[in-house]
Design an enzyme around this catalytic site. Structure first.
Site, PDB file in Angstrom:
ATOM      1  N   TYR A 149      32.446  -3.993  11.948  1.00 53.80           N
ATOM      2  CA  TYR A 149      32.789  -4.185  13.356  1.00 53.80           C
ATOM      3  C   TYR A 149      32.558  -2.913  14.173  1.00 53.80           C
ATOM      4  O   TYR A 149      32.321  -2.979  15.372  1.00 53.80           O
ATOM      5  CB  TYR A 149      34.265  -4.576  13.488  1.00 53.80           C
ATOM      6  CG  TYR A 149      34.561  -6.053  13.392  1.00 53.80           C
ATOM      7  CD1 TYR A 149      34.191  -6.786  12.269  1.00 53.80           C
ATOM      8  CD2 TYR A 149      35.218  -6.715  14.421  1.00 53.80           C
ATOM      9  CE1 TYR A 149      34.474  -8.130  12.168  1.00 53.80           C
ATOM     10  CE2 TYR A 149      35.514  -8.070  14.328  1.00 53.80           C
ATOM     11  CZ  TYR A 149      35.137  -8.767  13.207  1.00 53.80           C
ATOM     12  OH  TYR A 149      35.433 -10.102  13.116  1.00 53.80           O
ATOM     13  N   LYS A 186      32.862  -7.201  -2.065  1.00 48.07           N
ATOM     14  CA  LYS A 186      31.566  -7.693  -2.526  1.00 48.07           C
ATOM     15  C   LYS A 186      30.913  -6.533  -3.276  1.00 48.07           C
ATOM     16  O   LYS A 186      29.815  -6.054  -2.927  1.00 48.07           O
ATOM     17  CB  LYS A 186      30.731  -8.164  -1.307  1.00 48.07           C
ATOM     18  CG  LYS A 186      29.457  -8.898  -1.668  1.00 48.07           C
ATOM     19  CD  LYS A 186      29.665 -10.307  -2.218  1.00 48.07           C
ATOM     20  CE  LYS A 186      28.342 -10.910  -2.647  1.00 48.07           C
ATOM     21  NZ  LYS A 186      28.499 -12.189  -3.361  1.00 48.07           N
ATOM     22  N   ASP A 197      32.995 -14.290  -2.086  1.00 48.39           N
ATOM     23  CA  ASP A 197      32.543 -15.688  -2.179  1.00 48.39           C
ATOM     24  C   ASP A 197      33.462 -16.489  -3.089  1.00 48.39           C
ATOM     25  O   ASP A 197      33.856 -17.619  -2.777  1.00 48.39           O
ATOM     26  CB  ASP A 197      31.073 -15.777  -2.633  1.00 48.39           C
ATOM     27  CG  ASP A 197      30.740 -14.899  -3.832  1.00 48.39           C
ATOM     28  OD1 ASP A 197      31.597 -14.079  -4.253  1.00 48.39           O
ATOM     29  OD2 ASP A 197      29.624 -15.030  -4.374  1.00 48.39           O
ATOM     30  N   ASP A 217      38.624 -11.306   8.603  1.00 51.83           N
ATOM     31  CA  ASP A 217      38.455 -12.203   9.748  1.00 51.83           C
ATOM     32  C   ASP A 217      38.185 -13.622   9.248  1.00 51.83           C
ATOM     33  O   ASP A 217      38.821 -14.594   9.670  1.00 51.83           O
ATOM     34  CB  ASP A 217      37.282 -11.706  10.603  1.00 51.83           C
ATOM     35  CG  ASP A 217      37.023 -12.607  11.795  1.00 51.83           C
ATOM     36  OD1 ASP A 217      37.997 -13.002  12.454  1.00 51.83           O
ATOM     37  OD2 ASP A 217      35.840 -12.925  12.061  1.00 51.83           O
ATOM     38  N   ASP A 228      41.027 -17.097   8.798  1.00 56.18           N
ATOM     39  CA  ASP A 228      40.812 -18.410   9.431  1.00 56.18           C
ATOM     40  C   ASP A 228      40.857 -19.503   8.363  1.00 56.18           C
ATOM     41  O   ASP A 228      41.430 -20.573   8.574  1.00 56.18           O
ATOM     42  CB  ASP A 228      39.441 -18.472  10.135  1.00 56.18           C
ATOM     43  CG  ASP A 228      39.530 -18.108  11.608  1.00 56.18           C
ATOM     44  OD1 ASP A 228      40.399 -17.282  11.959  1.00 56.18           O
ATOM     45  OD2 ASP A 228      38.730 -18.636  12.403  1.00 56.18           O
TER      46      ASP A 228
HETATM   47  C1  IPM Z   1      40.257 -12.412  15.332  1.00 54.41           C
HETATM   48  C2  IPM Z   1      39.122 -12.763  16.242  1.00 54.41           C
HETATM   49  C3  IPM Z   1      38.457 -11.478  16.724  1.00 54.41           C
HETATM   50  C4  IPM Z   1      37.916 -10.744  15.515  1.00 54.41           C
HETATM   51  C5  IPM Z   1      37.358 -11.653  17.790  1.00 54.41           C
HETATM   52  C6  IPM Z   1      37.850 -12.440  18.974  1.00 54.41           C
HETATM   53  C7  IPM Z   1      36.780 -10.345  18.226  1.00 54.41           C
HETATM   54  O1  IPM Z   1      38.225 -13.600  15.602  1.00 54.41           O
HETATM   55  O2  IPM Z   1      41.185 -11.703  15.775  1.00 54.41           O
HETATM   56  O3  IPM Z   1      40.242 -12.838  14.175  1.00 54.41           O
HETATM   57  O4  IPM Z   1      36.789 -11.022  15.062  1.00 54.41           O
HETATM   58  O5  IPM Z   1      38.618  -9.873  15.016  1.00 54.41           O
HETATM   59 MG    MG Z   2      38.881 -14.274  13.718  1.00 53.86          MG
END
Ligand code: IPM
Ligand code: MG
Length: 404
Positions: free
Chosen positions: A178, A229, A261, A285, A289
């Site tokens: 990032y 990884k 993975d 990240d 999710d």
């Molecule tokens: C998160 C989001 C952010 C990230 C984006 C919006 C920049 O996806 O907080 O997980 O990638 O960190």
């Molecule tokens: Mg995110």
């Protein structure tokens, strides 16, 4: 300064114990001034899309829960993301960063939207969020994914797979691909356009997130899985080496390693095998999710970002959901639970944090659900009404109410 401690509360997240003395090495340095101060400055960054709706609910819940504990808040609302771009031309105005740094904690909604999707990198709402994280130095992002019994049927996984899942993802937040340099656009020797980024970690960056993750794991079930990884990436090879070196300081924590993975697959196959996960910025990240879907909805997942010192940043892990923005459909609970994390990790106000978490559980027990969680037999409500129901539950938990 204080260390982390697990308290037995419903969400089984980590609790800060202000009364415990700091460990000799170094503390995790969450701000902890509960005993001395009962008045705090909170910067609110509603942002874009559903951000303003969910932050407004969380603000009310935060104020009410705190007032029951004798805490006072001064709120200051500042622009960030797309709304800041529209108002000031940049996604993180100087004044927003300054106000955030000067406050005791920062509560953020969400940023981003279709309108700014085609903007150049430095004018994207997301850039504002990354600048904010870097500016506050919040290198550790705690993302708990807990399957509540009330919501087990909302998970897309079979009940027996999802039931009892309680994972803490510790995501490195201010390094890796990032932020790594070089990055940018260019042309290759065939004259083709290229885009490039750099996944880079220094040993000190890995050591500090590893230490924090070991401490987090120690207060949970003492099992830490480091996801990397390392079969392909040099940055991951160093990651694994440093995590193994730091492990010698935590002989009581069981450490395992998993390639990302495989981890993505195992999270769906048998999520209960995980207790605490530590991983880099981009893997964290993605995996957080994924982990959120075990719990039924990404609308339930809060997060806390903390650094060596200074205010923490508290935000739901979901995005700005522009498709439902302004329609009173958003689930505010991830932000409400982020407010609970703000109280616990940011301010050391455990009782008020617990009050909010209990109120959320009670609201779900009473059958209220936003659209993302609705199923037959429950009551469908909008964002505002969900907030009102949580407020009622916060009130009903007041010691005074109990006396009447
Ligand atoms: C998160 C989001 C952010 C990230 C984006 C919006 C920049 O996806 O907080 O997980 O990638 O960190
Ligand atoms: Mg995110």
């Amino acid at each position: 300064m204080s260390s982390l401690q697990l308290k037995p509360h419903p969400l089984k997240t980590l609790a800060l114990n202000p009364s415990r003395s700091a460990p000799p090495r170094r503390s995790l340095s969450f701000r902890c001034s509960a005993a001395a101060r009962r008045s705090y400055n909170i910067t609110l960054l509603p942002g874009d899309g559903i951000g303003p709706e969910v932050v407004s609910v969380a603000k009310d819940v935060l104020s009410l829960a705190a007032s029951h504990e004798g805490i006072e808040f001064k709120f200051r609302e500042m622009p960030v993301g797309g709304s800041a771009l529209d108002a000031t031309g940049v996604p993180l105005p100087e004044a927003t960063l300054t106000a955030s740094k000067e406050s005791d904690a920062v509560l953020l909604g969400a940023i981003g939207g279709y309108k700014w999707d085609a903007n150049e990198k430095h004018l994207k709402p997301e850039t504002g969020l990354l600048q904010l994280r870097a500016g506050l130095g919040v290198f550790a992002n705690l993302r708990p994914a807990t399957v509540l019994p009330q919501l087990v049927n909302s998970s897309t996984l079979k009940k027996e797979v999802a039931e009892g899942v309680d994972i803490m993802v510790v995501r490195e937040l201010t390094g890796g691909i990032y932020f790594g340099k070089p990055r940018g656009f260019g042309t290759n020797d065939k004259g083709e356009d290229i885009g490039f980024n750099t996944e880079v970690y220094s040993s000190s960056e890995i050591d500090r997130i590893a230490r924090l993750a070991f401490e987090v794991a120690r207060k949970r079930h003492s099992r830490l899985c480091s996801v990397d990884k390392a079969n392909v990436l040099e940055a991951s090879m160093l990651w694994r080496k440093r995590v193994m070196a730091i492990a010698t300081e935590f002989p009581d924590v069981e450490l395992s390693h998993m390639y990302v993975d495989n981890a993505a697959m195992q999270l769906i196959r048998h999520p209960k095998q995980f207790d605490t996960i530590v991983t880099n910025n981009i893997f964290g990240d993605i995996l957080s999710d994924e982990a959120s879907m075990l719990t039924g909805s990404i609308g339930m997942l809060p997060s806390a970002s903390v650094g060596e010192s200074g205010p923490g940043l508290f935000e739901p892990i979901h995005g700005s959901a522009p498709d439902i923005a302004g329609q009173d459909k958003a689930n505010p609970l991830a932000t409400v639970l982020s407010a609970a994390m703000l109280l616990r990790y940011g301010l050391g106000e455990e009782n008020a944090a617990k009050r909010i978490e209990d109120a959320v559980i009670e609201t779900l027990n009473r059958g209220f659900r936003t659209g993302d969680l609705f199923s037959a037999g429950t009551t469908l409500v909008g964002c505002k009404r969900m907030g009102e129901e949580v407020l009622k539950c916060v009130d009903s938990r007041s010691p005074l109410a109990a006396l009447h």
